[in-house]
Design an enzyme around this catalytic site. Structure first.
Site, mmCIF file in Angstrom:
data_model
loop_
_atom_site.group_PDB
_atom_site.id
_atom_site.type_symbol
_atom_site.label_atom_id
_atom_site.label_comp_id
_atom_site.label_asym_id
_atom_site.label_seq_id
_atom_site.Cartn_x
_atom_site.Cartn_y
_atom_site.Cartn_z
ATOM 1 N N ASP A 78 0.868 -1.172 0.000
ATOM 2 C CA ASP A 78 0.000 0.000 0.000
ATOM 3 C C ASP A 78 0.904 1.220 0.000
ATOM 4 O O ASP A 78 1.814 1.340 0.838
ATOM 5 C CB ASP A 78 -0.894 0.016 1.249
ATOM 6 N N GLU B 102 -9.278 0.243 -4.238
ATOM 7 C CA GLU B 102 -8.357 1.012 -3.394
ATOM 8 C C GLU B 102 -7.248 1.611 -4.252
ATOM 9 O O GLU B 102 -6.476 0.870 -4.871
ATOM 10 C CB GLU B 102 -7.729 0.111 -2.320
ATOM 11 N N HIS C 19 -3.458 0.384 -3.232
ATOM 12 C CA HIS C 19 -3.081 -1.030 -3.141
ATOM 13 C C HIS C 19 -2.567 -1.550 -4.482
ATOM 14 O O HIS C 19 -3.235 -1.418 -5.508
ATOM 15 C CB HIS C 19 -4.293 -1.858 -2.701
#
Length: 204
Positions: free
Chosen positions: A120, A184, A187
């Site tokens: 991340d 996301e 990510h």
């Protein structure tokens, strides 16, 4: 699918897992090692994080070099890297049975983080200032979803600069061999998730 596991304590000396703490162009800001996360407390304890499988680490180094070429002095800020299965279960226990469960991988399948093959990440400028990419890390709304970005832009909920920064981040990561997911913006995975689950060790 049978997943082969390895204990976190064994990973610390395993030759295929390496530290990214001193990697050029990288700043570690591991959110689950502190309180700045959706759980609100430190989930890593004595585990200092900052580990990846060597394949993912090599790709991350290439992504950092790409960013330096595009924006001299900028760094990738790593928000999470290898996440032990024991931590993944804590996250899952918090969201299972809620609408937020779609944002957390079921530990029965194995989060790609738990193989050391996901990271991340966000951007910081030459002054070390974290950039505004539209939401915080672990934001469970449509604003965080790359698949919804154009609609969010048209609705005035994301601006052009935020979207340009997301595209810069994606370009750097994709050029290095990572791919993102639809839900996301932060990510990225270093290989196909099915292949990872079938061929790599899950860290417990």
């Amino acid at each position: 699918m049978h997943i082969t596991t390895i204990q976190l304590e064994d990973v610390l000396t395993h030759p295929e897992y390496i530290s990214i703490h001193q990697m050029p162009g990288i700043h570690l800001d591991l959110r689950y090692a502190g309180e700045d996360n959706f759980i609100g407390h430190n989930l890593y304890g004595d585990f200092d994080g900052g580990l990846l499988h060597s394949q993912a680490a090599s790709q991350l180094a290439r992504a950092a070099n790409r960013l330096q070429a595009e924006r001299p002095g900028w760094r990738l800020r790593v928000l999470d890297a290898l996440r032990p299965g024991r931590v993944q279960r804590l996250l899952w226990d918090r969201v299972k049975g809620t609408p937020q469960h779609i944002y957390v991988a079921d530990p029965a399948r194995g989060s790609i983080h738990s193989f050391g093959m996901a990271v991340d990440v966000t951007l910081e400028d030459e002054c070390g200032q974290e950039q505004d990419l539209g939401t915080r890390f672990d934001d469970f709304t449509l604003l965080a979803q790359p698949a919804q970005e154009r609609q969010m832009l048209q609705a005035g909920l994301l601006d052009h600069q935020q979207l340009e920064l997301r595209e810069l981040l994606r370009d750097c990561m994709q050029q290095a061999g990572f791919h993102g997911i639809a839900s996301e913006w932060w990510h990225f995975e270093a290989a196909d998730s099915g292949w990872i689950r079938a061929n790599m060790l899950l860290v417990e």
